[in-house]
Design an enzyme around this catalytic site. Structure first.
Site, mmCIF file in Angstrom:
data_model
loop_
_atom_site.group_PDB
_atom_site.id
_atom_site.type_symbol
_atom_site.label_atom_id
_atom_site.label_comp_id
_atom_site.label_asym_id
_atom_site.label_seq_id
_atom_site.Cartn_x
_atom_site.Cartn_y
_atom_site.Cartn_z
ATOM 1 N N HIS A 36 -8.210 -10.244 13.703
ATOM 2 C CA HIS A 36 -9.610 -10.220 13.280
ATOM 3 C C HIS A 36 -9.848 -8.982 12.431
ATOM 4 O O HIS A 36 -9.024 -8.055 12.413
ATOM 5 C CB HIS A 36 -10.554 -10.161 14.488
ATOM 6 C CG HIS A 36 -10.667 -11.439 15.253
ATOM 7 N ND1 HIS A 36 -11.675 -12.351 15.040
ATOM 8 C CD2 HIS A 36 -9.899 -11.957 16.239
ATOM 9 C CE1 HIS A 36 -11.530 -13.378 15.864
ATOM 10 N NE2 HIS A 36 -10.446 -13.167 16.602
ATOM 11 N N LYS A 68 -13.866 -5.542 14.928
ATOM 12 C CA LYS A 68 -14.102 -6.334 16.143
ATOM 13 C C LYS A 68 -13.692 -5.521 17.363
ATOM 14 O O LYS A 68 -12.564 -5.060 17.469
ATOM 15 C CB LYS A 68 -13.336 -7.661 16.077
ATOM 16 C CG LYS A 68 -13.642 -8.578 17.243
ATOM 17 C CD LYS A 68 -13.146 -9.987 16.980
ATOM 18 C CE LYS A 68 -13.288 -10.873 18.201
ATOM 19 N NZ LYS A 68 -14.667 -10.910 18.714
#
Length: 325
Positions: A208, A212
């Site tokens: 990600h 995140k």
């Protein structure tokens, strides 16, 4: 002889992170974090078109994506939003809209006032894990139904807050409709074939954007299904890739999507290392989540208007309802 069964749900060409894909040579992965934004939506009519929406932390990536999707769906964007104390009183431009920011000291009053004007209001939350519970308590105190896609926080406390307030909510760690359909299939397999993968070794990788903060709710949900299927796995063993160079060179993330992507791979190996299974889903950008969020908003608004007995829903409920755009 080695048997390899591969099932890929990627939205991009298949990415191989496990060497030559022979179970004994399965590779490994690494760490990451989470960016966020908060969205609040107001519904005031019985139709889906022209619904006024209020987007909180609207300058965030998901806030912008939801505003864009909502605008395309014919929803009306209200000119106010929640933000930090430093942002309070500022007017910002988002997707061609002028929006005034309200800080923490006026947040609840602003929400209550907007709810008085738009009694079918719905909040959509994509903030940070540490804000999940306090935000939910504010929504429930005011009485505003909400859609929350933020992962983390105390989930038991979250559900109890909603249940005690008898508020309406869609709570889902994953808003992408197609990914949710995959999760639904996994849950069905786990329910119908418990223990089918007993003894198998599981490796999990997710890539990600660097901002995140936590293990994704999607990965947690899929891992839970594998555990029901008989696999022993510690959530701390999820290997998280957040280094941009590794994301491009090792995972195959297009450079233009380094700031917003979700690549997941689940690799299973049999006890004797003669059989392997691989499940993968890759997402670039945020539109898949924004579009699913708009569907969740429309779904929840209908439940509120119908005064449905059930109050807490997830995206699987949204999918099974049908009638999505």
């Amino acid at each position: 002889m080695t048997a390899v069964a591969h099932i890929s749900f990627g939205l991009l060409p298949k990415v191989t992170l496990f060497g030559d894909r022979t179970p004994a040579k399965a590779g490994c992965f690494l760490p990451r974090r989470r960016s966020s934004s908060l969205v609040v939506l107001a519904m005031s009519t019985s139709s889906n078109s022209g619904v006024p929406i209020m987007v909180n932390s609207c300058s965030g990536n998901m806030g912008k994506a939801v505003i864009k999707a909502a605008d395309s769906a014919g929803l009306q964007i209200l000119p106010l939003s929640f933000g930090s104390a430093e942002e309070s009183g500022h007017v910002i431009e988002v997707c061609g809209r002028s929006i005034e920011i309200h800080g923490p000291s006026t947040r609840e009053a602003a929400l209550a006032s907007t709810y008085d004007e738009h009694p079918n209001m719905i909040v959509v939350d994509y903030t940070i894990p540490g804000a999940v519970n306090d935000n939910a308590e504010t929504y429930c105190k005011v009485g505003v139904p909400f859609v929350i896609g933020t992962t983390g926080g105390d989930r038991d406390r979250l559900y109890k807050t909603v249940e005690d307030s008898k508020n309406y909510a869609v709570i889902s760690p994953q808003m992408g409709k197609q990914v949710v359909a995959f999760l639904d299939a996994m849950e069905t397999m786990a329910e119908r074939s418990p223990g089918a993968f007993s003894g198998y070794k599981l490796q999990v990788m997710e890539s990600h954007q660097a901002g995140k903060l936590d293990v994704s709710g999607t990965a947690k949900a899929v891992i839970s299904c594998f555990q029901k299927l008989g696999v022993s796995f510690d959530m701390n063993d999820v290997q998280l890739i957040r280094d941009p160079n590794q994301q491009v060179e090792m995972v195959g993330v297009p450079e233009e999507y380094l700031s917003g992507h979700a690549f997941h791979m689940y690799h299973l190996t049999s006890p004797d290392e003669t059989v392997s299974f691989e499940f993968q889903h890759n997402v670039c950008g945020r539109s898949i989540y924004a579009e699913g969020t708009v569907d969740a908003i429309i779904f929840l608004s209908k439940k509120v208007m119908l005064k449905a007995e059930k109050r807490i829903y997830n995206m699987i409920d949204v999918l099974r309802e049908g009638n999505m755009r």
